[in-house]
Each structure stands twice: as structure tokens, then as C-alpha cells.
Write a protein that holds these residues in place. Sequence first.
Motif, PDB file in Angstrom:
ATOM      1  N   TRP A 267       3.363  -6.699   4.503  1.00  0.00           N
ATOM      2  CA  TRP A 267       4.297  -7.103   5.557  1.00  0.00           C
ATOM      3  C   TRP A 267       5.364  -6.051   5.834  1.00  0.00           C
ATOM      4  O   TRP A 267       5.748  -5.837   6.985  1.00  0.00           O
ATOM      5  N   LEU A 268       5.874  -5.389   4.789  1.00  0.00           N
ATOM      6  CA  LEU A 268       6.915  -4.389   4.971  1.00  0.00           C
ATOM      7  C   LEU A 268       6.392  -3.188   5.762  1.00  0.00           C
ATOM      8  O   LEU A 268       7.142  -2.552   6.503  1.00  0.00           O
ATOM      9  N   TYR A 269       5.145  -2.896   5.610  1.00  0.00           N
ATOM     10  CA  TYR A 269       4.517  -1.784   6.331  1.00  0.00           C
ATOM     11  C   TYR A 269       4.286  -2.162   7.797  1.00  0.00           C
ATOM     12  O   TYR A 269       4.599  -1.386   8.711  1.00  0.00           O
ATOM     13  N   TRP A 270       3.747  -3.381   8.062  1.00  0.00           N
ATOM     14  CA  TRP A 270       3.308  -3.739   9.403  1.00  0.00           C
ATOM     15  C   TRP A 270       4.398  -4.275  10.323  1.00  0.00           C
ATOM     16  O   TRP A 270       4.410  -3.965  11.524  1.00  0.00           O
ATOM     17  N   ILE A 271       5.314  -5.056   9.809  1.00  0.00           N
ATOM     18  CA  ILE A 271       6.277  -5.737  10.685  1.00  0.00           C
ATOM     19  C   ILE A 271       7.148  -4.761  11.479  1.00  0.00           C
ATOM     20  O   ILE A 271       7.286  -4.910  12.703  1.00  0.00           O
TER      21      ILE A 271
END
Length: 442
Positions: A267-271
Motif C-alpha cells: 500500500w505504501l508503494y502504490w497509494i
Amino acid sequence: MSAVRGAISAAVKRERAVIDFEAAGGDPAAIPGVSAFFFFFGNDAAPDDVPEPPKKPKPKAEVPAPETLSRDDVTPPPRKKRQQPESGFSARIRDVVERLSKTHARTGRANAKTLTQMRAVVDLFCEITGVDDVRDVRQQHLALFISTLDSLPPTYRRSEAEREKPITDIIADAEASGVPIGLSVATVNRNLVHIGKVLKAAQAEGLRVDSSLNPSLLRRFSKRAAKDEREAFTPDDVKRIFEAPVWTGSKTAKRRRDPGTVVVKDWLYWIPLIAAYSGARREEICGLETADVSEVDGVAVLLIRPNARRGLKNPQSERTVPIHSHVLELGFLDFVEAQRTAGHKDLFHDLKRKSANSQIGDSMDYLWRHIQADRLGAQPKKTFHSFRHYAVQGLRSESDVEKHVRAELFGHLVGDIEDDRYGGRAPIAALRAAVEALPRVF
């Protein structure tokens, strides 16, 4: 002849009495028999008809200024017991809210987040004022409520230690510690809107709400324009952000701020990538379900729509957003498929609400703020929402992207009734072209 003189004399006496009555502060219209035809039809007045000068009214008690208001100043005296109920509905403020919430939930006029906010605002109002019956609410109570919001720290009751602490104790602690106090203009006005809706709902049900109540009199106005509340990330800001170890390689899966060789596509990469390439709101992205990633006319899209995890800000927020080609190249669809295979309904299932009243995105706020500070330094007017401003401003500078296409992509109204009400949806190809107009971040 003598009868005429007598009538005139009586009329003159009566007229003088009226003049004296008016000079003493009385209303001549209230005297029996006084009219535009006085000299013709009032000539038989007897001495007993002459009014006595009215007594001077007693001075009214002054209402204390908002900054000095307290519960003792504004709580009304106990209400006399009514012989018959004025309405078939409970007059308890919280009961009014529950009925209103059920109506809004059934008709779709408000999402779950808004209804939760309304309940929290009403609970706070009742706690501050001590008023539980909507019929007892007075303008002074509204003033006391707003005055108290000016004394609260913006982060009140977010910590576990403050959840059950009385508001008076929270204010005293804030004063003692010297922390900044006062809720934002937007928050104060939003609270007033919620209170106003509750009062109108009670009135619509037939409950006797004080007709002089006017929450709008207490509205606050900011000296800054709405567009100045948050600053956009500049293109240089965005490039610097995505040079962080999260995207270039971190030390370990847990030490994401330290440089290394590990890239974890979670999530930290994509959001943040999705935010930079779509301008979607933080909660819209964090609350996506795996079913919200789909395909329209051969184009991979995000379906921004209400789901079991979160609602949307307003009706126009529901939209279809094409996924930028760079996000696809980085393997986003593989990530989505892996979540489905693992049986996860929520796309970013690792993000959990901290409490029932918090947002999903709050779970990423602490780590995100540190990453942003690492890359950009202290810039308080720039937050995660600055990605949205960055995307909006970026597409405004692209003359090939029409206004109604931008509005649909970002979930805005055009501001033109012809387009907003009667205009059709933009073709998916036009939306995709708009998304692709945003530059690659690395």
C-alpha cells in the motif's frame, strides 16, 4: 350649535390624551376607538376612556458575551409540564439525530462518514451545553458551543487517554500545556451545518423548536481563499518524493525510510503513485476494494464508488478513473490479482481504521508525514492532499484537456447547469488521454 362645540371639545381632550399617552411610550393604536375616523366616530368618549400613561418596561437582562458564556448562563428554567404531547416524536436531541440518520441512509442523502460526524457533533453539543431536549435549545447555547470549539486543541480526543476525558478537563490541560487551540474555520462551519440540519428535522416533525434560532449567525469566515488552504506539490516536489527509498530501494521491509535494495510493492508503494497519476482523494484510494479495479472498453480503470468500507464525499465523486500506463508497467494489476487470489476483499487490506470514527487513510498518515518531511523538509501547507492539487493544476495547464473532462476525472461539478445536469459522461478514451497527460514521476 352647542352640541357641535361639545363634541369638538371632547375630541380635543381625547386627542391631547392620546398625544400624552404616545409621549409616555405607549402605542396609540392600542387605545380602543382610535382610528383614522376619530373625530367623527370617537366624539362620544367618556372620561373613563382616557388612557393612563404606560409603565416603563423593566430593562431586560443582558446576555453575556460568547467568551464569558458558561452552562449556568444559558440553561433555561425547567419547562412546564405539557398536558398533551405536541408531537408523536421524542424530543431528545440524540433521538432526532437517529431518525434523521436513518432517513438519510435510506435515501442516500448522506454517507456513513457524514452521519458519523453528525452524531459526534451532536454528542459534543449536548456535552458542552448540558441540553438534551431540542425544544430547550436557545441561541445562547449555540454561541456557547462555538465559543468552546475555539478553546479546544485541534487534536482533541484523538488519543486513547482523552477518549473518556471531559471537555472541560481537555481545555484545562491545553491551557496549561500551551498547545495551539481553536478548531479550523471549516470544522466550525461544518459543525454548525450539522446542528442546523438537526434543528430543521425536529421542526419538520412538529416539535416546537425556538423559531429565533439561527446557526448561520455564528458562521466563521476565513481571510484566505479556499484554494490557499492547501498548497499543491510542484513537479519538482513530486520527483523528489518518488526518489525516496520506498520506490528506489529501502534497507528492509520495515525500515522503509532508510536506503537499501529492498522494494516492497504494498500500500505504501502504490497509494502515492495512484494519487499522483489520478488526483484521487486519499480516502478514495485507501478504501478501494479489489472489485473496484476493472476494465472499460479495454482500458484498465479504478471505479471510485461507495463500498462496504467507505462512502464518498458527494454524489459527483462517483466516477471512473483510467489507470496511468506507468502504474500498469510497474505491475499494479499483478498486485491486484495477488490480493484477489489471497481472498482479500479490500485492496489495501493492511490499512485498518484506528477507531470507528477515524478514516482508513489515518493509518498511513504518520509514516507518510515522515517520508514527506524527509524529502521536502517542513512545509505545513503541503499534505498528502497536495497530490490532488498537483494533478488538477497539471491538467489545467494542458489546453487539450477540456474542462468537463477534468471535472469528471476529479469528481468535480463543472459549475454550468447545462453540463452538470444534462451533459453526458466523457468517453473513456478522453479520460484516458487526460490521465496520460500527467508526466511520469520517475
